[in-house]
Design a protein around this motif. Structure first.
Motif, PDB file in Angstrom:
ATOM      1  N   ASN A 209      14.553  -8.450  -3.915  1.00  0.00           N
ATOM      2  CA  ASN A 209      15.242  -7.468  -3.168  1.00  0.00           C
ATOM      3  C   ASN A 209      14.035  -6.502  -2.719  1.00  0.00           C
ATOM      4  OD1 ASN A 209      17.670  -8.733  -3.079  1.00  0.00           O
ATOM      5  ND2 ASN A 209      18.270  -7.494  -4.828  1.00  0.00           N
ATOM      6  N   ALA A 210      13.184  -6.002  -3.682  1.00  0.00           N
ATOM      7  CA  ALA A 210      12.334  -4.775  -3.247  1.00  0.00           C
ATOM      8  C   ALA A 210      11.419  -5.457  -2.365  1.00  0.00           C
ATOM      9  CB  ALA A 210      11.514  -4.652  -4.636  1.00  0.00           C
ATOM     10  N   SER A 211      10.800  -6.879  -2.342  1.00  0.00           N
ATOM     11  CA  SER A 211       9.636  -7.233  -1.634  1.00  0.00           C
ATOM     12  C   SER A 211      10.245  -7.674  -0.153  1.00  0.00           C
ATOM     13  CB  SER A 211       9.124  -8.369  -2.081  1.00  0.00           C
ATOM     14  OG  SER A 211       9.912  -9.391  -2.134  1.00  0.00           O
ATOM     15  N   GLU A 212      11.648  -7.787  -0.143  1.00  0.00           N
ATOM     16  CA  GLU A 212      12.215  -8.034   1.359  1.00  0.00           C
ATOM     17  C   GLU A 212      12.823  -6.764   1.905  1.00  0.00           C
ATOM     18  OE1 GLU A 212      15.316 -10.597   0.014  1.00  0.00           O
ATOM     19  OE2 GLU A 212      13.932 -12.374  -0.190  1.00  0.00           O
ATOM     20  N   GLU A 257      12.652  -5.857   5.518  1.00  0.00           N
ATOM     21  CA  GLU A 257      11.267  -6.158   5.944  1.00  0.00           C
ATOM     22  C   GLU A 257      11.173  -6.834   7.312  1.00  0.00           C
ATOM     23  OE1 GLU A 257       7.789  -6.581   3.835  1.00  0.00           O
ATOM     24  OE2 GLU A 257       7.529  -6.001   5.651  1.00  0.00           O
ATOM     25  N   ASP A 258      11.999  -7.939   7.516  1.00  0.00           N
ATOM     26  CA  ASP A 258      11.791  -8.714   8.748  1.00  0.00           C
ATOM     27  C   ASP A 258      12.467  -8.118  10.123  1.00  0.00           C
ATOM     28  OD1 ASP A 258      14.317  -9.237   7.864  1.00  0.00           O
ATOM     29  OD2 ASP A 258      14.506 -11.261   7.808  1.00  0.00           O
ATOM     30  N   ASP A 262      11.510  -4.184  14.828  1.00  0.00           N
ATOM     31  CA  ASP A 262      12.626  -3.924  16.081  1.00  0.00           C
ATOM     32  C   ASP A 262      13.268  -2.799  15.856  1.00  0.00           C
ATOM     33  OD1 ASP A 262      12.191  -6.292  17.007  1.00  0.00           O
ATOM     34  OD2 ASP A 262      13.952  -7.204  16.087  1.00  0.00           O
ATOM     35  N   ILE A 263      13.721  -2.301  14.502  1.00  0.00           N
ATOM     36  CA  ILE A 263      14.513  -1.182  14.037  1.00  0.00           C
ATOM     37  C   ILE A 263      13.382   0.002  14.391  1.00  0.00           C
ATOM     38  CG2 ILE A 263      15.061   0.188  12.268  1.00  0.00           C
ATOM     39  CD1 ILE A 263      16.508  -1.964  11.603  1.00  0.00           C
ATOM     40  N   ILE A 275       8.199   9.225  11.209  1.00  0.00           N
ATOM     41  CA  ILE A 275       8.911   7.667  10.424  1.00  0.00           C
ATOM     42  C   ILE A 275       7.806   7.240   9.451  1.00  0.00           C
ATOM     43  CG2 ILE A 275       9.657   5.683  10.517  1.00  0.00           C
ATOM     44  CD1 ILE A 275      10.392   6.279  13.622  1.00  0.00           C
ATOM     45  N   LEU A 276       8.326   7.505   7.974  1.00  0.00           N
ATOM     46  CA  LEU A 276       7.537   7.248   7.134  1.00  0.00           C
ATOM     47  C   LEU A 276       7.826   5.837   6.430  1.00  0.00           C
ATOM     48  CD1 LEU A 276       6.686  10.357   4.704  1.00  0.00           C
ATOM     49  CD2 LEU A 276       5.158   9.488   6.599  1.00  0.00           C
ATOM     50  N   VAL A 277       7.378   4.809   6.203  1.00  0.00           N
ATOM     51  CA  VAL A 277       7.861   3.477   5.404  1.00  0.00           C
ATOM     52  C   VAL A 277       6.948   3.006   4.158  1.00  0.00           C
ATOM     53  CG1 VAL A 277       8.300   1.118   5.955  1.00  0.00           C
ATOM     54  CG2 VAL A 277       8.364   2.731   7.768  1.00  0.00           C
ATOM     55  N   CYS A 278       7.848   3.124   3.109  1.00  0.00           N
ATOM     56  CA  CYS A 278       7.162   3.051   1.939  1.00  0.00           C
ATOM     57  C   CYS A 278       7.703   1.620   0.988  1.00  0.00           C
ATOM     58  CB  CYS A 278       7.547   4.018   1.005  1.00  0.00           C
ATOM     59  SG  CYS A 278       7.243   5.480   1.570  1.00  0.00           S
TER      60      CYS A 278
END
Ligand code: ATP
Ligand code: MG
Length: 285
Positions: A209-212, A257-258, A262-263, A275-278
């Motif tokens: 779940n974490a990797s996705e 992730e996938d 788009d988002i 926007i930060l993505v971790c």
């Protein structure tokens, strides 16, 4: 105390990712020299190091309770084992390939052709189901050179990028099976072993779940929040905190992730900033 015996590939394309998965599940294996077997120091798990071809049989017979092996090997060997979890690595496909200049006319092309493969059972079952008679040449390795050597007219082999086929003057024409690493178990696992397996699978799911998923933080004007929440529903619902600047909020959520790129575009269009993505290390839903 009961211990669960896990069969993994000793060395090969499944090995590193199998050990990485154990590590990400917090399972420590002190003796990494992979002789025959070793025991985890902090989880009731014993590791058996085997050739991948042997794993389905060892699990069927209960020599190992569970194993990590390619789905293609499970299909080929047709042993009585149960798939517990698809693991998402070692993705490849089993394909039919023919000389690159040949005129491919559909599966009928293969009628009475000689096909070289290390997966004779999978190939036979496939062409039997199509009602097409073919001749199967079973060879152990380097299948892709068989047509050039005059041993076969076509091959049936594992493909990941297709570059090996190209180098050998072949083209891929049909995918028979898609594969990835799977966790399999013995069909008659005792209850106490099943309990250990449940704990192990719980951890595997948290890692997967974490990797996705990604953790996302952004700033947005308050009036944009209702629309942003619609596209970032999160696990339950997003966290919203006020910013020091009035009329603005910070929003925290989780995004697949996938779907991520788009988002991001949609969020920018709605007025989101900063926007930060971790990455997420573990995720329990
Ligand atoms: P062993 O010595 O254990 O018998 P092997 O040579 O039969 O090893 P590997 O080449 O290490 O097997 O492949 C193991 C598994 O990894 C395959 O059964 C398949 O599921 C997967 N695999 C093989 N080739 C690729 C590839 N190019 N990309 C991704 N996954 C692959
Ligand atoms: Mg093998």
């Amino acid at each position: 105390m009961q211990v669960l015996k896990l069969a993994v590939q000793k060395s090969g394309r499944l090995s590193e990712r199998s050990f990485q998965l154990l590590k990400e599940c917090g399972i420590k294996i002190p003796n990494e020299d992979r002789k025959l077997y070793s025991s985890a120091s902090n989880f009731p798990l014993e590791i058996l190091y085997l050739r991948d071809d042997d794993i389905p049989q060892y699990v069927e017979q209960g020599v190992a309770d569970i194993g990590i092996v390619g789905w293609n090997e499970v299909v080929e060997q047709d042993k009585n084992v149960e798939v517990v979890e698809y693991l998402g690595f070692a993705q490849c496909r089993l394909c039919l390939a023919i000389p690159k200049d040949a005129d491919y006319t559909g599966l009928a092309y293969f009628e009475h052709k000689r096909i070289a493969t290390s997966y004779p059972n999978t190939l036979k079952n496939f062409f039997d189901s199509q009602g097409i008679p073919v001749e199967i040449e079973k060879i152990g390795g380097s299948v892709e050179i068989a047509p050039r050597m005059g041993l076969a007219d076509a091959i049936f082999d594992i493909v990941s990028t297709g570059s090996t086929l190209l180098m050998n003057g072949l083209k891929e024409v049909y995918t028979v099976l898609k594969s990835e690493a799977v966790l399999v178990k013995n069909t008659y696992l005792a209850t106490d072993k099943q309990n250990i397996l449940d704990k192990f699978v719980f951890r595997i799911k948290a890692v997967k779940n974490a990797s996705e998923n990604k953790y996302i933080l952004l700033n947005a004007p308050n009036e944009a929040l209702p629309n942003i929440i619609k596209i970032l529903p999160g696990i339950k619902s997003p966290t919203i905190l006020p910013l020091a600047e009035t009329g603005w909020s910070s929003l925290h959520s989780v995004v697949k992730e996938d779907q991520f790129w788009d988002i991001i575009d949609q969020l920018k269009a709605l007025g989101a900033q900063g926007i930060l993505v971790c990455s997420i290390e573990k995720m329990v839903i």
